[in-house]
Structures are given as C-alpha cells and as structure tokens.
Design an enzyme around this catalytic site. Structure first.
Site, PDB file in Angstrom:
ATOM      1  N   GLN A  33       0.864  -1.227  -0.006  1.00  0.00           N
ATOM      2  CA  GLN A  33       0.067   0.030  -0.135  1.00  0.00           C
ATOM      3  C   GLN A  33       0.754   1.130  -0.049  1.00  0.00           C
ATOM      4  OE1 GLN A  33      -2.090  -1.252   3.761  1.00  0.00           O
ATOM      5  NE2 GLN A  33      -0.126  -1.360   4.420  1.00  0.00           N
ATOM      6  N   HIS A  64      -8.000   4.193  20.114  1.00  0.00           N
ATOM      7  CA  HIS A  64      -7.032   3.016  20.864  1.00  0.00           C
ATOM      8  C   HIS A  64      -7.423   2.850  22.247  1.00  0.00           C
ATOM      9  CE1 HIS A  64      -3.742   4.491  17.807  1.00  0.00           C
ATOM     10  NE2 HIS A  64      -4.217   3.209  17.484  1.00  0.00           N
ATOM     11  N   ASP A  88       1.109   0.959  13.730  1.00  0.00           N
ATOM     12  CA  ASP A  88       1.761   2.175  14.396  1.00  0.00           C
ATOM     13  C   ASP A  88       2.086   2.244  15.562  1.00  0.00           C
ATOM     14  OD1 ASP A  88      -0.755   2.913  15.906  1.00  0.00           O
ATOM     15  OD2 ASP A  88      -1.897   3.013  13.891  1.00  0.00           O
ATOM     16  N   GLU A 108       1.312  -7.830  12.417  1.00  0.00           N
ATOM     17  CA  GLU A 108       1.259  -6.815  11.452  1.00  0.00           C
ATOM     18  C   GLU A 108       1.814  -7.210   9.981  1.00  0.00           C
ATOM     19  OE1 GLU A 108       0.834  -3.821   8.874  1.00  0.00           O
ATOM     20  OE2 GLU A 108       0.026  -3.325  10.913  1.00  0.00           O
ATOM     21  N   ASP A 140       0.601 -12.325   7.657  1.00  0.00           N
ATOM     22  CA  ASP A 140      -0.669 -12.041   7.295  1.00  0.00           C
ATOM     23  C   ASP A 140      -1.515 -12.256   8.430  1.00  0.00           C
ATOM     24  OD1 ASP A 140      -3.198 -13.272   6.446  1.00  0.00           O
ATOM     25  OD2 ASP A 140      -2.714 -12.262   4.605  1.00  0.00           O
ATOM     26  N   ASP A 158      -7.223  -4.914  14.796  1.00  0.00           N
ATOM     27  CA  ASP A 158      -7.298  -3.187  14.354  1.00  0.00           C
ATOM     28  C   ASP A 158      -6.951  -3.244  13.139  1.00  0.00           C
ATOM     29  OD1 ASP A 158      -6.543  -0.537  14.515  1.00  0.00           O
ATOM     30  OD2 ASP A 158      -4.569  -0.626  15.343  1.00  0.00           O
ATOM     31  N   THR A 160      -7.622  -2.316   8.636  1.00  0.00           N
ATOM     32  CA  THR A 160      -7.979  -1.162   7.872  1.00  0.00           C
ATOM     33  C   THR A 160      -9.416  -1.511   7.388  1.00  0.00           C
ATOM     34  OG1 THR A 160      -6.931  -2.563   6.034  1.00  0.00           O
ATOM     35  CG2 THR A 160      -5.424  -0.802   7.201  1.00  0.00           C
ATOM     36  N   ASP A 161      -9.792  -0.817   6.425  1.00  0.00           N
ATOM     37  CA  ASP A 161     -11.265  -1.023   6.120  1.00  0.00           C
ATOM     38  C   ASP A 161     -11.198  -2.208   5.180  1.00  0.00           C
ATOM     39  OD1 ASP A 161     -13.177   1.240   6.773  1.00  0.00           O
ATOM     40  OD2 ASP A 161     -11.410   2.275   6.055  1.00  0.00           O
ATOM     41  N   PRO A 165      -5.652  -5.439   1.520  1.00  0.00           N
ATOM     42  CA  PRO A 165      -4.797  -6.559   2.602  1.00  0.00           C
ATOM     43  C   PRO A 165      -5.839  -6.772   3.568  1.00  0.00           C
ATOM     44  CG  PRO A 165      -3.244  -4.926   1.804  1.00  0.00           C
ATOM     45  CD  PRO A 165      -4.218  -4.513   1.372  1.00  0.00           C
TER      46      PRO A 165
END
Length: 283
Positions: A33, A64, A88, A108, A140, A158, A160-161, A165
């Site tokens: 990405q 968070h 992050d 991650e 993954d 946590d 992404t939309d 991935p």
C-alpha cells in the site's frame, strides 16, 4: 484556500472529506500500500494508507483507548492479548499500560508500517515496540490466526477497511479462527467502521459473531477523523464480561493507575447503548 495543498479521502462513494497537507513528511509505496505522513494544523501528524486516514496524532487516543480498555477491563484478568494489525503501535501502547498483561502478540502484515511509524509517528507508540512483553510478528493476520495455538484472553482486530490486505479480516472464516484462539471467557473486539456509511460491514460482522458467540454485539465511540458519525466496534465473547458493573469497572480502572482522555467506566457502559439506526443493522 487555493494556495493550500489538500488530501482528499474518498473512501465512501457519495461522500468525501479533505485535510490540508501543511507539510509532507513521508510519501512512499510499499509492497502492499501507499503510505503517507503529513502535518495538519488541527490533527497534527496524520497517517494515510492509499489516501484513507488511518490515525492521527490529535484524535488517535479515542480509538485506541476504546479498543483496548473496554475488553481488557471488562475481562478483568487478561494476561495474554493479541493485536491483529496496529502497525503504528498505538494499540500496543494502550494494552501495555496494563501491568497485569504479561504478553502481547502483535501481528502486522507490513513491516514498512512499523518501521516508518517508529520514525515518523513515535508519539503513537511511545516506546511500546521496546517493551519486552511485546512479540512483534510480521505476517498475514488471517494466516496467523489459522495456525496459532491461541489461548488469548483478548484479541483486538485493528484492521484497515475491508479493501485490499484488510479484506480477509472481515470474513466468517477469520472470525471462526479468532474464536478458537480465545481462552475460555476471552473477548474478541474488532474495528467495524462508521455504521451510517458502512452499515453492511457491521451487519456482516454481527451475523458472523451471532453464529459464533453467546454474547455478540457492538459498542460505539466518535472519532473526529473517521467522519460520518460514531464508529462501531464489534464485540464477541462466550463469557459474562459485558455484564460487569460500573462499580467494578471503576475499581479495576483505578487499580491500573492509567490516565485516559476518553475512556471512563461510565463511557464504557454507555458505549453499548446503541442508537436505533444501528440496531436496525443488527441481523
């Protein structure tokens, strides 16, 4: 207005929001990405993936705190926690504030997110990556959950939309593997977007959760940069964690010595009171 550089987020088909890019600090494409970090006058440093806001220096504490302290304090005795995503470091930061948590596995997919977050967003992780209780796994998340021995008291997704991935982290198969990885009485929580604009996402997750867990619902919090109304966080457990009283939450929270800017025991309980339009999205 015209001399400013703007980043336009067009995640939703008929709705967009924009932020001024006051200073571009990082712009690079990884194998998965495109990552960008820039300074904004209202939100401070902002991280975007493919021009979709992921987190900001200014309001990350809401997201968070609510994805960590709600399940951990509701559980009451969490020792092992798994974070799927969260490159992050903000989620690990909040989890590791709990002295009773003995081990945190953070999975991650993109090592690039972790490395540049250490450099460009250190205020999010606040040293979490150096904590000896943290086991960082670059893999993954769906594959990891399939093969892990599990035994986690809390699993925090946590993600992404559900595009790119992150898409596999919203499937019935993934949720089934996550449930298997929970210890008895364990709690699974997930990022489920903004229901007003992403209702189908919540409906699909809740349908899967209701088939898997004795207690399946969601709770909510308002994060300014995730525009479109309050965010939903999926909640699944076979235990009685959600029935914890404000009194018990207050005692548990006080015993941690943790200072929060959003989470309180009262907010914790109230977050499970869902508005009508969200209730209509529940299967």
């Amino acid at each position: 207005m015209t001399d400013k550089t703007w980043m336009r987020e067009a995640l939703h088909g008929h709705y967009a929001q924009s932020f001024t890019v006051d200073e571009l600090l990082y712009d690079s494409e990884t194998d998965h990405q495109r990552l960008r970090v820039f300074q904004n006058g209202t939100f401070g440093r902002m991280l975007t993936l493919d021009d979709v806001v992921q987190t900001t220096e200014g309001d990350n504490f809401i997201y968070h705190e609510m994805l960590t302290h709600v399940p951990i304090l509701a559980h009451g005795a969490a020792k092992r926690v798994c974070i799927v995503g969260g490159g992050d470091g903000g989620m690990a930061r909040e989890v590791l504030k709990h002295a009773g948590v003995e081990q945190v596995t953070m999975v991650e997919i993109d090592a690039g997110v972790v490395e540049f977050s250490k450099q460009y967003l250190p205020m999010l992780s606040q040293g979490a990556f150096e904590d000896e209780r943290l086991d960082l796994v670059i893999a993954d998340g769906a594959e990891f959950m399939k093969v892990t021995q599990g035994g986690y008291d809390v699993i925090i997704v946590d993600s992404t939309d559900p595009i790119g991935p992150g898409e596999v982290l919203f499937t019935d198969t993934f949720y089934g593997h996550a449930k298997r990885a929970l210890a008895p009485g364990g709690v699974l929580v997930t990022q489920n977007g903004v229901p007003f604009l992403q209702g189908e996402e919540l409906t699909n997750t809740m349908r899967a959760f209701q088939a898997l867990f004795a207690d399946a619902t969601c709770y909510m919090a308002t994060v300014p940069t995730y525009a479109g109304g309050p965010m939903a966080f999926g909640w699944g457990t076979d235990g009685a964690a959600r029935s914890v009283t404000v009194k018990d939450l207050t005692e548990r929270f006080a015993s941690t010595g943790i200072a929060c800017d959003y989470y309180t025991p009262e907010v914790h309980k109230a977050a499970f009171a869902l508005p009508g339009y969200v209730l209509k999205l529940m299967p």
